[in-house]
Design a protein around this motif. Structure first.
Motif, PDB file in Angstrom:
ATOM      1  N   GLY A 264      16.540   3.034  35.090  1.00 19.24           N
ATOM      2  CA  GLY A 264      17.118   2.365  33.788  1.00 19.24           C
ATOM      3  C   GLY A 264      17.746   1.086  34.827  1.00 19.24           C
ATOM      4  N   TRP A 265      18.150  -0.059  33.632  1.00 21.81           N
ATOM      5  CA  TRP A 265      18.965  -1.033  34.158  1.00 21.81           C
ATOM      6  C   TRP A 265      20.084  -0.933  33.317  1.00 21.81           C
ATOM      7  N   PRO A 266      21.250  -1.587  33.901  1.00 22.46           N
ATOM      8  CA  PRO A 266      22.409  -1.861  33.054  1.00 22.46           C
ATOM      9  C   PRO A 266      21.740  -2.827  31.710  1.00 22.46           C
ATOM     10  N   TYR A 267      21.154  -4.159  32.162  1.00 24.06           N
ATOM     11  CA  TYR A 267      21.538  -5.393  31.554  1.00 24.06           C
ATOM     12  C   TYR A 267      19.860  -4.409  29.694  1.00 24.06           C
ATOM     13  N   SER A 268      19.718  -3.409  30.528  1.00 27.20           N
ATOM     14  CA  SER A 268      18.473  -3.333  29.209  1.00 27.20           C
ATOM     15  C   SER A 268      19.202  -1.605  28.405  1.00 27.20           C
ATOM     16  N   HIS A 269      20.519  -1.669  29.162  1.00 27.31           N
ATOM     17  CA  HIS A 269      20.780  -0.250  28.088  1.00 27.31           C
ATOM     18  C   HIS A 269      22.260  -1.424  27.306  1.00 27.31           C
ATOM     19  N   TRP A 270      22.272  -2.377  27.648  1.00 26.38           N
ATOM     20  CA  TRP A 270      23.226  -3.751  27.120  1.00 26.38           C
ATOM     21  C   TRP A 270      22.372  -4.019  25.687  1.00 26.38           C
ATOM     22  N   TYR A 271      21.621  -5.003  25.811  1.00 30.23           N
ATOM     23  CA  TYR A 271      20.489  -4.797  25.227  1.00 30.23           C
ATOM     24  C   TYR A 271      20.626  -3.808  24.013  1.00 30.23           C
TER      25      TYR A 271
END
Length: 243
Positions: free
Chosen positions: A116-123
């Motif tokens: 799991g990646w931070p930017y994916s959670h933001w998007y």
């Protein structure tokens, strides 16, 4: 992303009183949105997919990934399309957040299950909030915030990516998770402020408006937040608006 950039450039042109340029950028954005929905949207699956320029068809043999949710962050989906995309959340959501792509894709690189990646959670979470899916945005945000907080408390480290299925097992990839990545720090702050507390800067920059999306288990509890001056303008006033 290009669609959002074009809208940003239109907004900048408005600020500079360059109305003709603003019109050009908005026209480009409108065209791009239409092309995205023509070539990347699949009505049958209710999902956005990559397009194969060689065959003129949807790219085949690929897993579902969180890339589809960028359409919600960008604002290219209509409300019905957004609702269809949200139905796919169950393929990505685990106890500690969102995996980059669905289980079963076996090349074991760092952008696949169970990473799991931070930017994916933001998007995903900002897109969910933009389309009114506040419960889903809050639930996923809290899972990921608790994961990052727990690791920091135990190790003093902030890392670039995590195993959101079983955090005790390092995520796969060509290299180990790197320590001290700014996107994890910044996404943590953005999700807490923008999603959980729903803080937005008003157009006149004179005040901060809060439309919180608190987890349901916080109901009836007193909640406090301490905001430093950065990244908010100094001297602004925080006003809470009923969600």
């Amino acid at each position: 992303q290009l669609y959002r950039y074009e809208l940003d450039l239109a907004g900048f042109s408005d600020l500079l009183a360059e109305k003709d340029k603003a019109g050009v950028w908005r026209a480009r954005a409108d065209k791009r949105r239409d092309l995205i929905n023509r070539y990347l949207w699949d009505e049958g699956s209710g999902f956005y997919w990559d397009y194969d320029l060689r065959t003129g068809q949807r790219l085949s043999g690929t897993p579902r990934s969180l890339a589809s949710f960028v359409s919600l962050w960008a604002g290219v989906a209509d409300q019905d399309q957004a609702a269809r995309v949200v139905e796919h959340l169950r393929a990505f959501e685990y106890d500690h957040g969102l995996v980059a792509c669905e289980v079963g894709w076996g090349d074991e690189t760092e952008h696949n299950y169970p990473s799991g990646w931070p930017y994916s959670h933001w998007y995903v979470c900002s897109g969910l909030r933009a389309y009114g899916f506040h419960d889903q945005a809050s639930r996923i945000t809290m899972k990921w915030l608790r994961l990052i907080s727990s690791e920091f408390a135990q190790t003093g480290a902030i890392r670039e990516r995590h195993n959101v299925v079983d955090p005790s097992v390092p995520p796969p990839g060509r290299y180990p998770p790197q320590r001290g990545f700014a996107w994890t720090n910044s996404v943590f702050a953005a999700l807490l402020a923008r999603i959980v507390f729903g803080i937005e800067v008003a157009r006149n920059d004179a005040e901060l408006v809060s439309r919180p999306s608190f987890p349901r288990e916080w109901a009836g509890e007193e909640t406090q937040i301490c905001l430093p001056s950065y990244p908010w303008p100094e001297g602004v006033i925080l006003k809470q608006v009923a969600a």
